[in-house]
Design an enzyme around this catalytic site. Sequence first.
Site, PDB file in Angstrom:
ATOM      1  N   HIS A  85       0.820  -1.222   0.000  1.00  0.00           N
ATOM      2  CA  HIS A  85       0.000   0.000   0.000  1.00  0.00           C
ATOM      3  C   HIS A  85       0.855   1.273   0.000  1.00  0.00           C
ATOM      4  CE1 HIS A  85       0.274   0.276   4.532  1.00  0.00           C
ATOM      5  NE2 HIS A  85       0.197   1.547   4.250  1.00  0.00           N
ATOM      6  N   ASP A 134      -0.757  -7.385   1.643  1.00  0.00           N
ATOM      7  CA  ASP A 134      -0.122  -6.057   1.606  1.00  0.00           C
ATOM      8  C   ASP A 134       1.396  -6.212   1.766  1.00  0.00           C
ATOM      9  OD1 ASP A 134       0.296  -3.352   1.646  1.00  0.00           O
ATOM     10  OD2 ASP A 134      -0.405  -3.053   3.710  1.00  0.00           O
TER      11      ASP A 134
HETATM   12  C1  4AZ Z   1      -1.162   3.409   8.104  1.00  0.00           C
HETATM   13  O1  4AZ Z   1      -2.012   4.240   7.819  1.00  0.00           O
HETATM   14  C2  4AZ Z   1      -1.252   2.683   9.394  1.00  0.00           C
HETATM   15  N1  4AZ Z   1      -2.008   1.338  14.127  1.00  0.00           N
HETATM   16  C3  4AZ Z   1      -0.237   1.835   9.769  1.00  0.00           C
HETATM   17  C4  4AZ Z   1      -0.320   1.161  10.973  1.00  0.00           C
HETATM   18  C5  4AZ Z   1      -1.433   1.326  11.759  1.00  0.00           C
HETATM   19  C6  4AZ Z   1      -2.451   2.166  11.389  1.00  0.00           C
HETATM   20  C7  4AZ Z   1      -2.367   2.853  10.188  1.00  0.00           C
HETATM   21  C8  4AZ Z   1      -1.531   0.563  13.056  1.00  0.00           C
HETATM   22  O2  4AZ Z   1      -0.233   3.191   7.318  1.00  0.00           O
END
Ligand code: 4AZ
Length: 346
Positions: A85, A134
Site C-alpha cells: 500500500h 499487503d
Molecule cells: C497506516 O495508515 C497505518 N495502528 C499503519 C499502521 C497502523 C495504522 C495505520 C496501526 O499506514
Amino acid sequence: MLLLLPLVLLLAACRPGHGYYGACDTCGMRPMAYHYNNMRIVGGTDARHGNWPWIVSIQSYRLAGTGHLCGGSLITPQWVLSAAHCFGHSIHILDLRVVIGANDLTHLGQEVEVHTVRRAILHEYYNNRTMANDIALLELDRPVHCSYYIQLACVPDTSLRVSELTDCWVAGWGYTGFRSVVPNPVADVLQEAKVQLIDLHICNSSHWYAGAVHTHNICAGYPQGGIDTCQGDSGGPLMCRDKNADYFWVIGVTSWGNGCGRAYQPGIYASTQHFYSWILMQLRAAAHPTSRTWSHFMTTSSHYHGQNAAPTQASTSGSCPYPVQKLREFFTGVQNLLQTLRGNKA
Ligand code: 4AZ
C-alpha cells in the site's frame, strides 16, 4: 580435522560482538547493540543508532521534509521488503530513494547509504480495500555494504514457531500522535516500542476487528492500546528475538489498523512467514528473468539487471544465523574437496 577449521573459524567469527560484519553473510544480528553492551511509533522511545540495522526509510522526492514515505527491511544486499500500500497511485519508483543505516533522518552521517529503486514488485493479489496481501519487494540500484549500522533481516520459513516468540518490537519514523487518525508530527529519530503478539482469534473477535483481519496477518500491540505503529511506519518490521539465540526475526510487515494506539484495535502486520515462499519465488524469478513464472508478476520497472539474489533465511538453531545459501555453498565446497582428495588417493 583441517577441513573443520574453516567452519570453526566461521562460527567463532559469528559470536555476537566478535564478528566481522561487513560481508552481509548473516542476518538478524545487531553489532551496535552488542557494542553498547545492553541491549515514533505511538508511545515509543528514541532507538539507539544501529539497534535495528535492517530497517530502511523509503522516501519520495515529492514529499516535504525528509520525504519519508514508508519503512522497509533489508532482506538481501539488494532487496527491501515493504508494504504494497506504500506504492499506490501517485508514487513512481523514479521518485523514490531508500535510506539505509540511518537513525535521525535530518542528520544522515557517513554510515548511511542512499539508494535508488530499480523495480518494485507488489503482491499480485494485494487488495487496497481489504488490505489483503499487503506486501512488496523493492530492488535497489546496487548491493549495500553491510556494517555496524547496516545488516540483513532474517525472514522465517514455516519451521519457526512464531506465536511462541515473546520479545517482540516495532520500529519506524511514522506518526507519533496518540489515538490518532489525522496527521500528527512524524519522527525524525527512529522510534522503537516493545509489543505483544495477540492471538488472531481474539484480534478478530466482535469488540476488536470483527473478522477484518486475514489469516496471513499478525496482530501486535496491547489490548489497552497506547503503544502502536501508525501511518509512516507501514512497510517497516515487526521483529522478535529468537528463543534460543541473540538475533532477531522479522516476522511481520506493518500494514494497517483502525487509527493508532486505540484500545482493542492493535496494529496489523503481514506475516513474513506466510509470504516466505512468495518472496523466494520473486527473488528467484528476478534472478532468472527468462523463467516462465516471471511474466505474470506485476513490476513497475522497465529494465532488468540480474543478480544472484537469495532470500535470507536464518538457521533456527545455534547462535549464528547464516543464510542457508551460504551454508549450502560452504558444504558443497567441502564435499568437492573431499571428492578431490579421495580421487587423488585412488
Ligand atoms: C497506516 O495508515 C497505518 N495502528 C499503519 C499502521 C497502523 C495504522 C495505520 C496501526 O499506514
